[in-house]
Write a protein that holds these residues in place. Structure first.
Motif, mmCIF file in Angstrom:
data_model
loop_
_atom_site.group_PDB
_atom_site.id
_atom_site.type_symbol
_atom_site.label_atom_id
_atom_site.label_comp_id
_atom_site.label_asym_id
_atom_site.label_seq_id
_atom_site.Cartn_x
_atom_site.Cartn_y
_atom_site.Cartn_z
ATOM 1 N N ARG A 128 -3.129 -5.931 1.833
ATOM 2 C CA ARG A 128 -3.024 -5.069 0.649
ATOM 3 C C ARG A 128 -4.049 -3.946 0.764
ATOM 4 N N ILE A 129 -3.579 -2.707 0.638
ATOM 5 C CA ILE A 129 -4.438 -1.525 0.743
ATOM 6 C C ILE A 129 -4.431 -0.800 -0.592
ATOM 7 N N GLY A 130 -5.627 -0.497 -1.100
ATOM 8 C CA GLY A 130 -5.770 0.107 -2.416
ATOM 9 C C GLY A 130 -5.464 1.598 -2.437
ATOM 10 N N ARG A 131 -5.714 2.204 -3.590
ATOM 11 C CA ARG A 131 -5.408 3.620 -3.801
ATOM 12 C C ARG A 131 -6.359 4.508 -3.000
ATOM 13 N N ASN A 132 -5.844 5.673 -2.610
ATOM 14 C CA ASN A 132 -6.642 6.725 -1.977
ATOM 15 C C ASN A 132 -7.314 6.252 -0.689
ATOM 16 N N PHE A 133 -6.652 5.406 0.048
ATOM 17 C CA PHE A 133 -7.175 4.936 1.330
ATOM 18 C C PHE A 133 -7.095 6.057 2.363
ATOM 19 N N ARG A 134 -8.146 6.184 3.172
ATOM 20 C CA ARG A 134 -8.162 7.183 4.244
ATOM 21 C C ARG A 134 -8.626 6.534 5.543
ATOM 22 N N THR A 135 -8.009 6.949 6.635
ATOM 23 C CA THR A 135 -8.373 6.387 7.933
ATOM 24 C C THR A 135 -8.103 7.391 9.037
ATOM 25 N N GLY A 145 0.835 -1.195 0.000
ATOM 26 C CA GLY A 145 0.000 0.000 0.000
ATOM 27 C C GLY A 145 0.863 1.236 0.000
ATOM 28 N N SER A 146 0.359 2.295 -0.618
ATOM 29 C CA SER A 146 1.106 3.541 -0.686
ATOM 30 C C SER A 146 0.223 4.688 -0.231
ATOM 31 N N GLY A 147 0.850 5.802 0.113
ATOM 32 C CA GLY A 147 0.128 6.960 0.612
ATOM 33 C C GLY A 147 0.268 7.074 2.114
ATOM 34 N N LEU A 148 -0.084 8.254 2.634
ATOM 35 C CA LEU A 148 0.108 8.533 4.050
ATOM 36 C C LEU A 148 -0.696 7.597 4.940
ATOM 37 N N SER A 149 -1.993 7.422 4.641
ATOM 38 C CA SER A 149 -2.830 6.578 5.498
ATOM 39 C C SER A 149 -2.376 5.125 5.474
ATOM 40 N N ALA A 150 -1.983 4.652 4.290
ATOM 41 C CA ALA A 150 -1.470 3.283 4.212
ATOM 42 C C ALA A 150 -0.181 3.156 5.011
ATOM 43 N N ARG A 198 0.490 0.701 8.163
ATOM 44 C CA ARG A 198 1.602 -0.248 8.237
ATOM 45 C C ARG A 198 2.214 -0.270 9.643
ATOM 46 N N LEU A 199 2.257 0.893 10.291
ATOM 47 C CA LEU A 199 2.815 0.970 11.642
ATOM 48 C C LEU A 199 1.907 0.343 12.681
ATOM 49 N N THR A 200 0.622 0.181 12.375
ATOM 50 C CA THR A 200 -0.331 -0.402 13.324
ATOM 51 C C THR A 200 -0.865 -1.739 12.825
ATOM 52 N N THR A 201 -0.088 -2.422 11.985
ATOM 53 C CA THR A 201 -0.392 -3.787 11.547
ATOM 54 C C THR A 201 0.598 -4.732 12.211
ATOM 55 N N PHE A 202 0.082 -5.787 12.838
ATOM 56 C CA PHE A 202 0.919 -6.682 13.632
ATOM 57 C C PHE A 202 0.657 -8.133 13.251
#
Length: 211
Positions: free
Chosen positions: A53-60, A29-34, A38-42
């Motif tokens: 796998r995280i798609g385009r334009n993901f927001r959280t 995944g790419s982008g800031l939210s992805a 990544r830092l909070t995936t364990f």
């Protein structure tokens, strides 16, 4: 008075590895939210061959992912907003969230069976989706499990109102609305309905809802 026996051995603490340090599993995944996700995936001890796998334009506004087991996949589509927690435990399972779905403080627990959410869904705060129970209930005489896991399936363009719950075996067809604090405990086949109550039932047919 007999002497006390040796102290019981302590269980080793469960360990997790953050995705950015893991080599046995993949995060894409790419982008800031992805990047933040990544830092909070364990990945728990013993997790191997899993993919997030995280798609385009993901927001959280905050998503925690925890994976236990082997060969599992978590797939988040394009243009998705998702906040909450995803937990997955098993082998060869899939959690999928379709394109353009918007979910707020949602909790997904995939234990032993898939959880699949379609495209263009709206999921309000406090919704829970659970494909398996944490503890087994067994028939005493045979040892047969009475509460096996079953997939949770949500079709395209479904609205899950606040604090709704979808339990193992739940299936919500395309275009349906699940009412506030309703609990879906089995599969429905008819699209474009309002489902309400615990357990949920069809309250109205032939509906359209506005996003």
């Amino acid at each position: 008075m007999s002497p006390a026996g040796p102290p019981a051995p302590r269980k080793a603490p469960r360990r997790t590895r953050p995705a950015w340090l893991d080599r046995d599993n993949r995060f894409e995944g790419s982008g800031l939210s992805a990047g933040l996700t990544r830092l909070t995936t364990f990945f728990h001890d013993g997790a191997r061959g899993n993919l997030v796998r995280i798609g385009r334009n993901f927001r959280t506004r905050g998503l925690v992912i925890a994976v236990r087991g082997e060969g599992n996949r978590i797939e988040i589509g394009d243009d998705v907003r998702f906040s909450g927690r995803i937990g997955l435990r098993g082998e060869g399972l899939t959690v999928r969230i379709g394109d353009r779905t918007d979910a707020k403080t949602t909790r997904i627990v995939a234990g032993g069976a898939d959880v699949r959410i379609g495209a263009d869904c709206l999921i309000a705060s406090g919704v829970r989706l659970r494909s398996g129970d944490l503890h087994a209930i067994l028939e005493r005489a045979t040892g047969r499990r009475l509460n096996p896991p079953e997939p949770v399936i949500v079709g395209d363009r479904v609205w899950l109102a606040a604090e709704a719950a979808l339990m193992k075996g739940a299936r919500v067809p395309e275009g349906c609305v699940v009412g506030f604090r309703s609990t879906v405990m089995h599969g429905f086949d008819e699209p474009d309905c309002v489902l309400v109550g615990t357990p949920a039932r069809i309250a109205r047919r032939g509906i359209l809802w506005s996003r």
